[in-house]
Design an enzyme around this catalytic site. Structure first.
Site, short mmCIF file in Angstrom:
data_model
loop_
_atom_site.label_atom_id
_atom_site.label_comp_id
_atom_site.label_asym_id
_atom_site.label_seq_id
_atom_site.Cartn_x
_atom_site.Cartn_y
_atom_site.Cartn_z
N HIS A 144 0.86 -1.19 0.00
CA HIS A 144 0.00 0.00 0.00
C HIS A 144 0.89 1.23 0.00
O HIS A 144 1.95 1.26 0.63
CB HIS A 144 -0.92 -0.01 1.22
CG HIS A 144 -1.94 1.09 1.20
ND1 HIS A 144 -2.74 1.34 0.11
CD2 HIS A 144 -2.28 2.02 2.15
CE1 HIS A 144 -3.53 2.36 0.37
NE2 HIS A 144 -3.27 2.79 1.59
N HIS A 196 -3.49 9.11 0.76
CA HIS A 196 -3.45 7.82 0.07
C HIS A 196 -4.82 7.51 -0.51
O HIS A 196 -5.84 7.99 -0.03
CB HIS A 196 -2.99 6.70 1.02
CG HIS A 196 -3.84 6.52 2.24
ND1 HIS A 196 -4.34 5.29 2.63
CD2 HIS A 196 -4.30 7.40 3.16
CE1 HIS A 196 -5.06 5.44 3.74
NE2 HIS A 196 -5.04 6.71 4.08
N CYS A 207 -3.77 2.62 -5.57
CA CYS A 207 -2.96 3.52 -4.74
C CYS A 207 -1.56 3.73 -5.31
O CYS A 207 -0.96 4.79 -5.10
CB CYS A 207 -2.87 2.97 -3.31
SG CYS A 207 -2.09 1.34 -3.19
#
Length: 232
Positions: A62, A74, A163
């Site tokens: 991530h 994010h 992301c």
């Protein structure tokens, strides 16, 4: 028709598998969401505004952009931005249910969270991708400004707009996802291997038809790969 359906099915399968990147493991015996680490869990003194942060998850990574003052921008799949405009409700930590529904609905938001909420107990790497882009790294303030400008509801795809696409656009000016590319290449290799096995089976069957019944030692060689291919 088959040529159209196979890529669509493969894309759907890839997105379901890549969903594991975001799902957070729950403590044993827990019926709810795992609580995030307490404030101050991470030492942010080494982070600079515009840094690209990476946190390993179950199978993937991530990503976020550090904005300074313990804040990270994010991109997270989330169903709430598509059904409510209540910012206070949306800003609460994204639960697994919200996340999964967001993936299904292909909706997300670029949100600003604390480092603790962003990392959720995982280890953090800083600017690890810079070596892949060399001279493409934008100024730190430019990267942070891009991230702040994109805050809000966004369309989402685990494969084509995730992301990693968000952070590479912010820091390098180009939205790419290396883990998506690697995953797709792996799937293509598997498909090619299965096609090779199927081709060898067809050649073997053709040999039997043209040359007569194959010797008993040849039959297992032909059909064992076929059964393995079918089982796979």
């Amino acid at each position: 028709t088959m040529k159209i359906r196979v890529p669509q099915a493969a894309s759907l399968l890839l997105e379901k598998l890549m969903l594991l990147v975001h799902i957070r493991p729950l403590p044993a015996g827990s019926g709810g969401e795992a609580p995030p680490p307490t404030p101050g869990y991470y030492d942010t003194s080494c982070f600079k505004r515009g840094d690209l942060l990476e946190v390993p998850r179950t199978l993937f990574i991530h990503f976020g952009i550090y904005l300074g003052e313990n804040r990270v921008a994010h991109l997270m799949p989330d169903i709430l931005p598509s059904i409510t405009s209540d910012r206070q409700q949306i800003q609460q930590v994204v639960t697994n249910k919200r996340l999964i529904l967001g993936v299904i609905a292909r909706t997300a938001s670029v949100r600003v969270d604390t480092v603790e909420d962003f990392a959720y107990g995982g280890s953090i790497q800083v600017n690890h991708m810079d070596r892949l882009f060399e001279d493409q790294v934008l100024a730190s303030e430019e990267a942070a400004h891009r991230a702040e400008k994109l805050v809000g509801a966004k369309a989402y795809s685990l494969l084509w707009n995730n992301c990693e696409h968000f952070v590479t656009f912010c820091r390098y000016g180009t939205p790419v996802s290396f883990q998506t590319d690697k995953f797709c290449e792996t799937v293509k290799m598997i498909i090619r291997d299965q096609r090779s096995v199927l081709a060898s089976v067809l050649v073997g069957l053709a040999s039997i038809v043209c040359l007569g019944v194959a010797p008993s030692t040849t039959l297992p060689t032909i059909f064992i790969p076929f059964f393995l291919w079918m089982a796979g």
